[in-house]
Design a protein around this motif. Sequence first.
Motif, PDB file in Angstrom:
ATOM      1  N   MET A  14       0.835  -1.198   0.000  1.00 33.49           N
ATOM      2  CA  MET A  14       0.000   0.000   0.000  1.00 33.49           C
ATOM      3  C   MET A  14       0.872   1.251   0.000  1.00 33.49           C
ATOM      4  SD  MET A  14      -2.933   1.237   2.710  1.00 33.49           S
ATOM      5  CE  MET A  14      -1.768   1.461   4.035  1.00 33.49           C
ATOM      6  N   LYS A  15       0.533   2.177  -0.870  1.00 30.42           N
ATOM      7  CA  LYS A  15       1.261   3.442  -0.964  1.00 30.42           C
ATOM      8  C   LYS A  15       0.374   4.577  -0.467  1.00 30.42           C
ATOM      9  CE  LYS A  15       4.058   2.137  -4.983  1.00 30.42           C
ATOM     10  NZ  LYS A  15       4.457   2.510  -6.368  1.00 30.42           N
ATOM     11  N   VAL A  16       0.929   5.414   0.398  1.00 36.91           N
ATOM     12  CA  VAL A  16       0.207   6.567   0.942  1.00 36.91           C
ATOM     13  C   VAL A  16       1.028   7.819   0.648  1.00 36.91           C
ATOM     14  CG1 VAL A  16      -0.766   7.644   3.004  1.00 36.91           C
ATOM     15  CG2 VAL A  16      -0.760   5.149   2.789  1.00 36.91           C
ATOM     16  N   LEU A  17       0.381   8.825   0.079  1.00 38.22           N
ATOM     17  CA  LEU A  17       1.056  10.087  -0.206  1.00 38.22           C
ATOM     18  C   LEU A  17       0.491  11.188   0.679  1.00 38.22           C
ATOM     19  CD1 LEU A  17       3.020  11.745  -2.033  1.00 38.22           C
ATOM     20  CD2 LEU A  17       1.006  12.267  -3.458  1.00 38.22           C
ATOM     21  N   LEU A  18       1.368  11.877   1.393  1.00 43.05           N
ATOM     22  CA  LEU A  18       1.004  13.086   2.126  1.00 43.05           C
ATOM     23  C   LEU A  18       1.424  14.257   1.253  1.00 43.05           C
ATOM     24  CD1 LEU A  18       2.323  12.085   5.676  1.00 43.05           C
ATOM     25  CD2 LEU A  18       0.112  11.555   4.633  1.00 43.05           C
ATOM     26  N   LEU A  32       6.018  10.072   0.645  1.00 44.89           N
ATOM     27  CA  LEU A  32       5.451   8.809   0.190  1.00 44.89           C
ATOM     28  C   LEU A  32       5.819   7.703   1.166  1.00 44.89           C
ATOM     29  CD1 LEU A  32       3.908   7.347  -2.125  1.00 44.89           C
ATOM     30  CD2 LEU A  32       6.157   6.789  -3.093  1.00 44.89           C
ATOM     31  N   ILE A  33       4.813   6.967   1.581  1.00 47.27           N
ATOM     32  CA  ILE A  33       5.012   5.815   2.475  1.00 47.27           C
ATOM     33  C   ILE A  33       4.593   4.573   1.722  1.00 47.27           C
ATOM     34  CG2 ILE A  33       4.356   4.725   4.648  1.00 47.27           C
ATOM     35  CD1 ILE A  33       3.701   8.389   4.374  1.00 47.27           C
ATOM     36  N   GLU A  34       5.473   3.592   1.629  1.00 47.68           N
ATOM     37  CA  GLU A  34       5.176   2.333   0.945  1.00 47.68           C
ATOM     38  C   GLU A  34       5.333   1.180   1.918  1.00 47.68           C
ATOM     39  OE1 GLU A  34       6.632   1.826  -3.167  1.00 47.68           O
ATOM     40  OE2 GLU A  34       7.760   3.686  -2.841  1.00 47.68           O
ATOM     41  N   ASN A  35       4.212   0.478   2.130  1.00 45.35           N
ATOM     42  CA  ASN A  35       4.219  -0.700   3.011  1.00 45.35           C
ATOM     43  C   ASN A  35       4.858  -0.397   4.363  1.00 45.35           C
ATOM     44  OD1 ASN A  35       3.018  -2.306   0.971  1.00 45.35           O
ATOM     45  ND2 ASN A  35       5.034  -2.586   0.030  1.00 45.35           N
ATOM     46  N   GLY A  36       4.526   0.774   4.910  1.00 43.75           N
ATOM     47  CA  GLY A  36       4.959   1.125   6.246  1.00 43.75           C
ATOM     48  C   GLY A  36       6.318   1.777   6.343  1.00 43.75           C
ATOM     49  N   THR A  37       6.976   2.053   5.218  1.00 42.72           N
ATOM     50  CA  THR A  37       8.298   2.684   5.225  1.00 42.72           C
ATOM     51  C   THR A  37       8.263   3.970   4.402  1.00 42.72           C
ATOM     52  OG1 THR A  37       9.415   0.544   5.415  1.00 42.72           O
ATOM     53  CG2 THR A  37      10.740   2.385   4.643  1.00 42.72           C
ATOM     54  N   ILE A  38       8.911   5.001   4.904  1.00 39.52           N
ATOM     55  CA  ILE A  38       9.004   6.261   4.162  1.00 39.52           C
ATOM     56  C   ILE A  38      10.023   6.071   3.034  1.00 39.52           C
ATOM     57  CG2 ILE A  38       9.596   8.716   4.299  1.00 39.52           C
ATOM     58  CD1 ILE A  38       8.919   8.573   7.307  1.00 39.52           C
ATOM     59  N   THR A  39       9.561   6.224   1.793  1.00 38.17           N
ATOM     60  CA  THR A  39      10.441   5.961   0.648  1.00 38.17           C
ATOM     61  C   THR A  39      10.785   7.222  -0.138  1.00 38.17           C
ATOM     62  OG1 THR A  39       8.524   5.445  -0.748  1.00 38.17           O
ATOM     63  CG2 THR A  39       9.604   3.593   0.394  1.00 38.17           C
ATOM     64  N   ASP A  83      -1.939   4.805  -3.474  1.00 37.22           N
ATOM     65  CA  ASP A  83      -3.280   4.244  -3.286  1.00 37.22           C
ATOM     66  C   ASP A  83      -4.162   5.192  -2.492  1.00 37.22           C
ATOM     67  OD1 ASP A  83      -2.597   1.636  -4.473  1.00 37.22           O
ATOM     68  OD2 ASP A  83      -1.314   1.431  -2.699  1.00 37.22           O
ATOM     69  N   HIS A  84      -3.544   5.925  -1.561  1.00 34.89           N
ATOM     70  CA  HIS A  84      -4.270   6.910  -0.743  1.00 34.89           C
ATOM     71  C   HIS A  84      -3.475   8.208  -0.763  1.00 34.89           C
ATOM     72  CE1 HIS A  84      -7.075   3.964   1.015  1.00 34.89           C
ATOM     73  NE2 HIS A  84      -6.030   3.163   1.106  1.00 34.89           N
ATOM     74  N   THR A  85      -4.154   9.310  -1.033  1.00 34.47           N
ATOM     75  CA  THR A  85      -3.533  10.630  -0.959  1.00 34.47           C
ATOM     76  C   THR A  85      -4.248  11.450   0.100  1.00 34.47           C
ATOM     77  OG1 THR A  85      -2.863  10.621  -3.283  1.00 34.47           O
ATOM     78  CG2 THR A  85      -3.000  12.767  -2.195  1.00 34.47           C
ATOM     79  N   VAL A 106      -7.051  15.877  13.821  1.00 32.76           N
ATOM     80  CA  VAL A 106      -6.173  14.766  13.463  1.00 32.76           C
ATOM     81  C   VAL A 106      -6.777  14.092  12.243  1.00 32.76           C
ATOM     82  CG1 VAL A 106      -5.292  12.517  14.166  1.00 32.76           C
ATOM     83  CG2 VAL A 106      -5.303  14.426  15.795  1.00 32.76           C
ATOM     84  N   LEU A 107      -5.979  13.914  11.200  1.00 32.23           N
ATOM     85  CA  LEU A 107      -6.474  13.331   9.956  1.00 32.23           C
ATOM     86  C   LEU A 107      -6.165  11.854   9.828  1.00 32.23           C
ATOM     87  CD1 LEU A 107      -5.475  16.225   7.523  1.00 32.23           C
ATOM     88  CD2 LEU A 107      -7.618  15.920   8.770  1.00 32.23           C
ATOM     89  N   ALA A 108      -5.014  11.426  10.351  1.00 31.77           N
ATOM     90  CA  ALA A 108      -4.631  10.021  10.209  1.00 31.77           C
ATOM     91  C   ALA A 108      -3.433   9.708  11.100  1.00 31.77           C
ATOM     92  CB  ALA A 108      -4.279   9.705   8.751  1.00 31.77           C
ATOM     93  N   THR A 109      -3.237   8.426  11.335  1.00 26.87           N
ATOM     94  CA  THR A 109      -1.982   7.932  11.900  1.00 26.87           C
ATOM     95  C   THR A 109      -1.465   6.830  10.987  1.00 26.87           C
ATOM     96  OG1 THR A 109      -3.102   6.292  13.308  1.00 26.87           O
ATOM     97  CG2 THR A 109      -2.584   8.440  14.297  1.00 26.87           C
ATOM     98  N   ILE A 110      -0.143   6.709  10.918  1.00 24.71           N
ATOM     99  CA  ILE A 110       0.498   5.625  10.180  1.00 24.71           C
ATOM    100  C   ILE A 110       1.525   5.016  11.123  1.00 24.71           C
ATOM    101  CG2 ILE A 110       1.773   4.964   8.114  1.00 24.71           C
ATOM    102  CD1 ILE A 110       0.809   7.613   6.838  1.00 24.71           C
ATOM    103  N   HIS A 111       1.299   3.764  11.482  1.00 21.78           N
ATOM    104  CA  HIS A 111       2.151   3.107  12.482  1.00 21.78           C
ATOM    105  C   HIS A 111       2.004   1.599  12.342  1.00 21.78           C
ATOM    106  CE1 HIS A 111       4.413   2.418  16.076  1.00 21.78           C
ATOM    107  NE2 HIS A 111       3.382   2.063  16.821  1.00 21.78           N
ATOM    108  N   LYS A 112       3.111   0.891  12.515  1.00 20.17           N
ATOM    109  CA  LYS A 112       3.099  -0.577  12.431  1.00 20.17           C
ATOM    110  C   LYS A 112       2.551  -1.043  11.090  1.00 20.17           C
ATOM    111  CE  LYS A 112       1.382  -2.376  16.293  1.00 20.17           C
ATOM    112  NZ  LYS A 112       0.710  -2.492  17.620  1.00 20.17           N
ATOM    113  N   GLY A 113       2.798  -0.242  10.043  1.00 20.23           N
ATOM    114  CA  GLY A 113       2.335  -0.589   8.703  1.00 20.23           C
ATOM    115  C   GLY A 113       0.854  -0.388   8.484  1.00 20.23           C
ATOM    116  N   GLN A 114       0.181   0.238   9.444  1.00 26.23           N
ATOM    117  CA  GLN A 114      -1.269   0.431   9.342  1.00 26.23           C
ATOM    118  C   GLN A 114      -1.614   1.911   9.187  1.00 26.23           C
ATOM    119  OE1 GLN A 114      -3.723  -1.966  12.118  1.00 26.23           O
ATOM    120  NE2 GLN A 114      -1.807  -2.742  12.959  1.00 26.23           N
ATOM    121  N   LEU A 115      -2.463   2.200   8.218  1.00 25.48           N
ATOM    122  CA  LEU A 115      -3.002   3.542   8.032  1.00 25.48           C
ATOM    123  C   LEU A 115      -4.378   3.601   8.667  1.00 25.48           C
ATOM    124  CD1 LEU A 115      -3.248   6.387   6.650  1.00 25.48           C
ATOM    125  CD2 LEU A 115      -4.171   5.168   4.641  1.00 25.48           C
TER     126      LEU A 115
END
Length: 421
Positions: A1-5, A25-32, A42-44, A406-415
């Motif tokens: 899963m890719k997340v873009l802030l 950009l966060i990919e599978n729980g890691t900042i890339t 996948d999520h912006t 608060v809009l979101a948390t990203i931790h332990k690979g979970q959005l």
Amino acid sequence: MKVLLRAATIYNPQSEYHLQQQNILIENGTITYIGPDEKEADHTIASDGLSVSAGWVDMQAYTGEPGLEYKEDLESLAAAAAAGGFTEVLLLPNTEPVVQTKSAINFIKSKAQTLPVTLLPAAAVTVDAQGKDLTEMIDLHQSGAMAFTDGTHPLQGADVILKALQYLQPLDGLLMNRPEHTRLTEGGQMHEGEASTRLGMRGIPALAEEVMVSRDLQLLSYAGGKLHFSLISTSAAVEAIRKAKAAGLQVTCDVASYQVAFTDDTIEPFDTNYKVTPPFRSHTDAEAIKEGLKDGTIDAVASAHMPQDVEAKKLEFDLADFGIINLQTAFAVANTTLELPVEVLVEKLSSNPRRILGLSEARVAVGEAANLTVFDPSPSWMPTQEANKSKSHNSPFFGKELKGKVLATIHKGQLVLNDSF
């Protein structure tokens, strides 16, 4: 899963991008990726005031599990914490049974493995949190206890404080105490002052906190070690801690994020959702808290989350239990009432609690595991019972306008996207 802030302002002094606006950009729980380019995801997540920091750490919250799950269980607490922007939460040991054994520590750690929030168990200082015999603190520390406190039961005995400080020194362990002389607060319902006299309620004097802060600081000076005061509320306590820090003592403290939201003469009379301990105090105390936060005397801001069921709150004021829920509203209440720059408030929600508890730093940097809180400090909103994640509903903030989401948390690979609004 890719997340873009998208175009997020970064609040993280440990990062080379501190106070910069970047795409992350966060990919599978890691900042890339961190930079100006917009990447596919996948999520912006985007907003006009989008901000991101290392995940927030709560210095104290209460869960009813085990034993009192009808007030709060670990799953509902984690849901409320994530909605409030917290990725790690220190749990008070005042469950049934009290957290004072290896198995109790392991129970919390095991059950929290799949949750989006890391739950940090604090262990009791004394057996059954009764303030008498010390627990097996060395074994508990080795099992993963992050701190030692009797939680909702302030330590009264000077000998207990002294011995605990001495036992914890070789472990570099942290002793936490809420400073309250319980003989001086017995039967008290609200801050002792003109308002309590006018309402005919027995007061909780500021002196009850101040004498214990003074005593514990003297014991710390004598014994050494590390001492943390939980939920400071009075001007004299702030000043005593300020002087102790200047003298070189290893002392830290926190304040409830709601502590200055009301004073003793602005609470709704006889509404038990305003009944907290320590109580909402005077205007002078509130101003001292704000100053202590600004000059660094007060290190951290805590939720002081204390869920109570309807049967514990829907009573006459003098019979009702103390406490309010605040995990979901902690940031917004603090952002609305404490008059702190966003950068300073985030420091007291993130890097300072990490330092106090001995947690590893969470950096906003390429290659790092994403442990992030995503927020916007500008929008106004109103908490509602319908959006409440806690099992309990004892809050004075429902229907009141607050600033900062608060809009979101990203931790332990979970959005976890916040759907509370």
